[in-house]
Design a protein around this motif. Structure first.
Motif, PDB file in Angstrom:
ATOM      1  N   UNK A 256       1.083  -1.611  -0.535  1.00 42.78           N
ATOM      2  CA  UNK A 256       0.114   0.028   0.209  1.00 42.78           C
ATOM      3  C   UNK A 256       0.734   1.286  -0.227  1.00 42.78           C
ATOM      4  N   UNK A 257       1.868   1.298   0.554  1.00 40.93           N
ATOM      5  CA  UNK A 257       2.823   2.277   1.150  1.00 40.93           C
ATOM      6  C   UNK A 257       3.621   2.318  -0.066  1.00 40.93           C
ATOM      7  N   UNK A 258       4.002   2.256  -0.906  1.00 39.46           N
ATOM      8  CA  UNK A 258       4.611   2.261  -2.413  1.00 39.46           C
ATOM      9  C   UNK A 258       3.682   2.279  -3.749  1.00 39.46           C
ATOM     10  N   UNK A 259       2.080   1.467  -3.820  1.00 43.70           N
ATOM     11  CA  UNK A 259       1.212   2.429  -4.712  1.00 43.70           C
ATOM     12  C   UNK A 259       1.271   3.955  -4.263  1.00 43.70           C
ATOM     13  N   UNK A 260       1.086   4.542  -3.255  1.00 48.85           N
ATOM     14  CA  UNK A 260       0.959   6.231  -2.578  1.00 48.85           C
ATOM     15  C   UNK A 260       1.111   6.806  -3.157  1.00 48.85           C
ATOM     16  N   UNK A 261       3.314   6.221  -3.216  1.00 53.29           N
ATOM     17  CA  UNK A 261       4.145   6.675  -3.132  1.00 53.29           C
ATOM     18  C   UNK A 261       4.627   6.788  -3.804  1.00 53.29           C
ATOM     19  N   UNK A 262       5.235   6.871  -5.148  1.00 45.44           N
ATOM     20  CA  UNK A 262       6.137   6.765  -6.675  1.00 45.44           C
ATOM     21  C   UNK A 262       7.016   6.908  -5.614  1.00 45.44           C
ATOM     22  N   UNK A 263       8.088   7.662  -4.998  1.00 40.94           N
ATOM     23  CA  UNK A 263       9.375   8.360  -4.510  1.00 40.94           C
ATOM     24  C   UNK A 263       9.794   7.114  -3.737  1.00 40.94           C
ATOM     25  N   UNK A 264       8.549   5.738  -3.300  1.00 35.62           N
ATOM     26  CA  UNK A 264       9.574   4.953  -2.396  1.00 35.62           C
ATOM     27  C   UNK A 264       9.825   3.312  -3.007  1.00 35.62           C
ATOM     28  N   UNK A 265      10.023   2.752  -2.254  1.00 32.42           N
ATOM     29  CA  UNK A 265      10.507   1.256  -3.099  1.00 32.42           C
ATOM     30  C   UNK A 265      10.610  -0.211  -2.156  1.00 32.42           C
ATOM     31  N   UNK A 266      10.313  -1.218  -2.432  1.00 31.32           N
ATOM     32  CA  UNK A 266      10.819  -2.095  -1.226  1.00 31.32           C
ATOM     33  C   UNK A 266      12.029  -2.908  -1.382  1.00 31.32           C
ATOM     34  N   UNK A 267      13.352  -2.433  -0.583  1.00 26.76           N
ATOM     35  CA  UNK A 267      14.498  -2.957  -0.907  1.00 26.76           C
ATOM     36  C   UNK A 267      14.138  -4.850  -1.062  1.00 26.76           C
ATOM     37  N   UNK A 268      14.475  -5.300  -1.670  1.00 30.16           N
ATOM     38  CA  UNK A 268      13.707  -6.943  -2.040  1.00 30.16           C
ATOM     39  C   UNK A 268      14.510  -7.703  -1.118  1.00 30.16           C
ATOM     40  N   UNK A 269      16.212  -7.468  -1.114  1.00 29.04           N
ATOM     41  CA  UNK A 269      16.923  -7.672  -0.847  1.00 29.04           C
ATOM     42  C   UNK A 269      17.124  -8.432   0.798  1.00 29.04           C
ATOM     43  N   UNK A 270      16.383  -7.570   1.495  1.00 31.58           N
ATOM     44  CA  UNK A 270      15.795  -7.548   2.717  1.00 31.58           C
ATOM     45  C   UNK A 270      14.542  -7.713   3.444  1.00 31.58           C
ATOM     46  N   UNK A 271      13.490  -9.141   1.845  1.00 32.14           N
ATOM     47  CA  UNK A 271      13.008  -9.084   2.145  1.00 32.14           C
ATOM     48  C   UNK A 271      12.561 -10.637   3.136  1.00 32.14           C
ATOM     49  N   UNK A 272      11.963 -10.755   3.968  1.00 32.58           N
ATOM     50  CA  UNK A 272      12.177 -12.030   4.884  1.00 32.58           C
ATOM     51  C   UNK A 272      10.890 -12.469   5.489  1.00 32.58           C
ATOM     52  N   UNK A 273      10.868 -14.152   4.669  1.00 31.20           N
ATOM     53  CA  UNK A 273       9.562 -15.334   5.617  1.00 31.20           C
ATOM     54  C   UNK A 273       9.781 -14.944   6.807  1.00 31.20           C
ATOM     55  N   UNK A 274       9.243 -14.022   7.836  1.00 36.01           N
ATOM     56  CA  UNK A 274       9.279 -14.887   9.151  1.00 36.01           C
ATOM     57  C   UNK A 274       9.059 -16.130   9.748  1.00 36.01           C
ATOM     58  N   UNK A 275       9.836 -16.928  10.538  1.00 37.80           N
ATOM     59  CA  UNK A 275       9.615 -18.259  11.409  1.00 37.80           C
ATOM     60  C   UNK A 275       8.848 -18.469  12.647  1.00 37.80           C
ATOM     61  N   UNK A 276       8.631 -18.780  13.002  1.00 36.64           N
ATOM     62  CA  UNK A 276       7.551 -18.419  13.571  1.00 36.64           C
ATOM     63  C   UNK A 276       8.703 -18.468  15.294  1.00 36.64           C
ATOM     64  N   UNK A 277       9.381 -18.912  14.920  1.00 37.33           N
ATOM     65  CA  UNK A 277      10.489 -18.650  15.949  1.00 37.33           C
ATOM     66  C   UNK A 277      10.634 -16.947  16.358  1.00 37.33           C
ATOM     67  N   UNK A 278      10.419 -15.982  15.202  1.00 42.24           N
ATOM     68  CA  UNK A 278      10.720 -14.575  15.743  1.00 42.24           C
ATOM     69  C   UNK A 278       9.301 -14.198  15.183  1.00 42.24           C
ATOM     70  N   UNK A 279       8.085 -14.370  14.525  1.00 44.46           N
ATOM     71  CA  UNK A 279       6.842 -14.105  13.898  1.00 44.46           C
ATOM     72  C   UNK A 279       6.278 -15.381  14.126  1.00 44.46           C
TER      73      UNK A 279
END
Length: 313
Positions: A237-260
């Motif tokens: 939602x954030x990047x859809x509303x703000x073209x000057x923002x982007x997701x840093x793909x290299x930091x995207x993480x699928x959490x394990x139950x240990x953390x999330x």
């Protein structure tokens, strides 16, 4: 009303017993015994109902008495919870909102009385303050961390998503966005699991805890923070509303139950009966496919109005 009917039944049954006892004859003795048995059964049912009422937790007891499901919901977080315009009026929507209305409908059937929904929309701090003050029955979308479970009761998890980091589009390739994020300032919502995971994943990052998602985006745009951590839904939602923002793909993480462990409803201890019922409710609507449909419907409701709160200058 049911208890009043049962009390009336007791008086009626008692009158029948007395009337029949006044008559003579062996055949009447059988009728008298049957009436007495019925009276005993009615008394037992009434006693069982009274006992069940006495064993209700505070949430169920309040629902039975007042008929209002009081929901603390962390707002401005599409597609969980957001505002749009319906029939010319502001409306609170989102799949969590739809889920609460469905919960009220099923509670109405379960408790055999009409249950309506009352939303208390705020940030994490406001919602938890309302919960502590008994102004709401529970708060939605909180992760059942071990620390929180020492003080609060949780339902089973009903949602889980990837962890994302949002940056200025022209800064996504920053060489600092690697390793332990040493020298990187990361902002997140106060009390969120996003902050907890970031501290575990990137122990050298400098953490800033802010209020709403819009506060995080503004911090990044004003270069007070390098990154904003949030779930994948909010990031989209954030990047859809703000073209000057982007997701840093290299930091995207699928959490394990240990953390999330995902998120569930958070409420006061003593409401184990309601927590069990609510966990069953989420399991049911998931199995029925209704929960997935609600999420799709919420995404379809996104429009310029819904994204307004995500547009920051």
């Amino acid at each position: 009303m049911k208890k009043m009917k049962k009390i009336a039944a007791l008086f009626l049954a008692g009158a029948m017993v007395m009337s029949m006892a006044a008559c003579s004859g062996k055949s009447d003795n059988k009728t008298t015994t049957a009436a007495a048995d019925e009276t005993t059964e009615t008394i037992a049912e009434s006693t069982a109902e009274t006992k069940a009422d006495a064993e209700m937790g505070p949430i169920f007891a309040d629902l039975v008495e007042n008929g209002v499901l009081k929901v603390g919901i962390i707002g401005n977080d599409p597609t969980f919870c957001f505002h749009t315009v319906q029939d010319g009026k502001d409306a609170l929507v989102g799949f969590e909102v739809a889920g609460m209305y469905e919960m009220a409908e099923r509670l109405s059937e379960y408790l055999d009385r009409e249950i309506t929904v009352e939303f208390y929309e705020s940030d994490f701090t406001g919602c938890m303050s309302a919960l502590q003050a008994n102004q709401v029955h529970f708060v939605t979308r909180l992760s059942p961390t071990d620390e929180r479970k020492q003080s609060w009761l949780f339902t089973d998890v009903y949602h889980k998503s990837n962890e994302c980091y949002v940056a200025l589009k022209d800064n996504v390739d920053n060489e600092k966005f690697t390793g332990t994020l040493e020298g990187v300032t990361v902002c997140g919502q106060m009390g969120s699991i996003d902050i907890t995971m970031t501290q575990h994943l990137y122990p050298d990052a400098e953490i800033q805890e802010l209020g709403m998602v819009s506060d995080l985006l503004l911090s990044v745009k004003n270069k007070k923070s390098d990154l904003a951590c949030m779930n994948a839904v909010s990031a989209a939602m954030s990047i859809a509303a703000n073209p000057d923002l982007a997701v840093v793909d290299s930091l995207t993480w699928e959490p394990t139950d240990e953390f999330d462990k995902g998120c569930g409803l958070c409420m006061a201890y003593g409401n184990e009966d309601f927590a069990d019922w609510a966990s069953g409710f989420f399991a049911d609507i998931t199995e029925e496919g209704l929960w997935a449909q609600m999420q799709s419907d919420a995404a379809a409701q996104l429009d310029e109005t819904a994204l307004e709160d995500f547009i920051v200058e």
